[in-house]
Design an enzyme around this catalytic site. Sequence first.
Site, PDB file in Angstrom:
ATOM      1  N   MET A  74       0.799  -1.226   0.000  1.00 39.03           N
ATOM      2  CA  MET A  74       0.000   0.000   0.000  1.00 39.03           C
ATOM      3  C   MET A  74       0.832   1.277   0.000  1.00 39.03           C
ATOM      4  O   MET A  74       0.299   2.371   0.178  1.00 39.03           O
ATOM      5  CB  MET A  74      -0.961   0.006   1.194  1.00 39.03           C
ATOM      6  CG  MET A  74      -1.917  -1.156   1.213  1.00 39.03           C
ATOM      7  SD  MET A  74      -2.844  -1.306  -0.333  1.00 39.03           S
ATOM      8  CE  MET A  74      -3.628  -2.870  -0.066  1.00 39.03           C
ATOM      9  N   CYS A  75       2.150   1.167  -0.203  1.00 41.09           N
ATOM     10  CA  CYS A  75       2.997   2.359  -0.282  1.00 41.09           C
ATOM     11  C   CYS A  75       2.808   3.049  -1.629  1.00 41.09           C
ATOM     12  O   CYS A  75       2.760   2.402  -2.668  1.00 41.09           O
ATOM     13  CB  CYS A  75       4.467   1.990  -0.118  1.00 41.09           C
ATOM     14  SG  CYS A  75       4.973   1.791   1.582  1.00 41.09           S
ATOM     15  N   HIS A  76       2.725   4.365  -1.578  1.00 40.15           N
ATOM     16  CA  HIS A  76       2.617   5.150  -2.804  1.00 40.15           C
ATOM     17  C   HIS A  76       3.982   5.255  -3.476  1.00 40.15           C
ATOM     18  O   HIS A  76       4.984   5.463  -2.795  1.00 40.15           O
ATOM     19  CB  HIS A  76       2.112   6.564  -2.494  1.00 40.15           C
ATOM     20  CG  HIS A  76       0.702   6.605  -2.026  1.00 40.15           C
ATOM     21  ND1 HIS A  76       0.359   6.333  -0.723  1.00 40.15           N
ATOM     22  CD2 HIS A  76      -0.450   6.881  -2.671  1.00 40.15           C
ATOM     23  CE1 HIS A  76      -0.951   6.445  -0.591  1.00 40.15           C
ATOM     24  NE2 HIS A  76      -1.464   6.778  -1.761  1.00 40.15           N
ATOM     25  N   MET A 112       8.891   4.742   5.197  1.00 36.08           N
ATOM     26  CA  MET A 112       9.055   3.375   4.712  1.00 36.08           C
ATOM     27  C   MET A 112      10.253   3.274   3.764  1.00 36.08           C
ATOM     28  O   MET A 112      10.971   2.273   3.766  1.00 36.08           O
ATOM     29  CB  MET A 112       7.789   2.875   4.028  1.00 36.08           C
ATOM     30  CG  MET A 112       6.592   2.786   4.964  1.00 36.08           C
ATOM     31  SD  MET A 112       6.913   1.926   6.524  1.00 36.08           S
ATOM     32  CE  MET A 112       7.358   0.316   5.934  1.00 36.08           C
ATOM     33  N   GLU A 113      10.483   4.311   2.988  1.00 38.07           N
ATOM     34  CA  GLU A 113      11.625   4.304   2.070  1.00 38.07           C
ATOM     35  C   GLU A 113      12.946   4.282   2.837  1.00 38.07           C
ATOM     36  O   GLU A 113      13.876   3.553   2.473  1.00 38.07           O
ATOM     37  CB  GLU A 113      11.548   5.502   1.120  1.00 38.07           C
ATOM     38  CG  GLU A 113      10.490   5.378   0.049  1.00 38.07           C
ATOM     39  CD  GLU A 113       9.038   5.562   0.523  1.00 38.07           C
ATOM     40  OE1 GLU A 113       8.128   5.306  -0.267  1.00 38.07           O
ATOM     41  OE2 GLU A 113       8.820   5.960   1.697  1.00 38.07           O
ATOM     42  N   ASP A 127      24.704 -10.737   2.617  1.00 34.85           N
ATOM     43  CA  ASP A 127      24.880 -11.547   1.414  1.00 34.85           C
ATOM     44  C   ASP A 127      26.340 -11.601   0.973  1.00 34.85           C
ATOM     45  O   ASP A 127      26.851 -12.656   0.595  1.00 34.85           O
ATOM     46  CB  ASP A 127      24.009 -11.004   0.281  1.00 34.85           C
ATOM     47  CG  ASP A 127      24.190 -11.790  -0.999  1.00 34.85           C
ATOM     48  OD1 ASP A 127      24.009 -13.026  -0.967  1.00 34.85           O
ATOM     49  OD2 ASP A 127      24.523 -11.181  -2.036  1.00 34.85           O
TER      50      ASP A 127
END
Length: 157
Positions: A74-76, A112-113, A127
């Site tokens: 739901m992130c724009h 969120m970014e 990794d």
Amino acid sequence: MQFTHLDSNNNPTMVDVSDKQITQREALARGKITMSKEAFLAIMDNKVKKGPVLQTAIIAAIMGAKKTSELIPMCHPLFLSSVKCEVVELEKENAFILEVRVKTDSKTGVEMEALMGVNIGLLTIYDMVKAIDKSMELGEIYLVQKSGGKSGDYLRE
């Protein structure tokens, strides 16, 4: 209770931000990866076979921030004005802290970014170094601060 990500038919929906004002928004997130002394020194001495770990992690963090809306449902999608990363070496702990600061002029925030950038950057370190140390730990991932928008400023204490 009315959920913001469900419509009147209980179907998933993205929040409508069309009526919100465009403001400058910024967020800073932080995370930590702890490892063995051998892995830490391999990174510091640039002796990891996969290449320059910290530089690659910074690139990955930037890419992660840019792709956030593709991974969190739901992130724009946002035009990011800036993504800046800083790595801090904690030699006594055999650890690195990664900070990601994201800026935009938008109708919704960039928390969120910033958090996605931290996660992807730390996962990239894991990794690249897992052949030396599979027991590395990622943690202490959190939002440090954010500014802009309707909810105002936030500073973690």
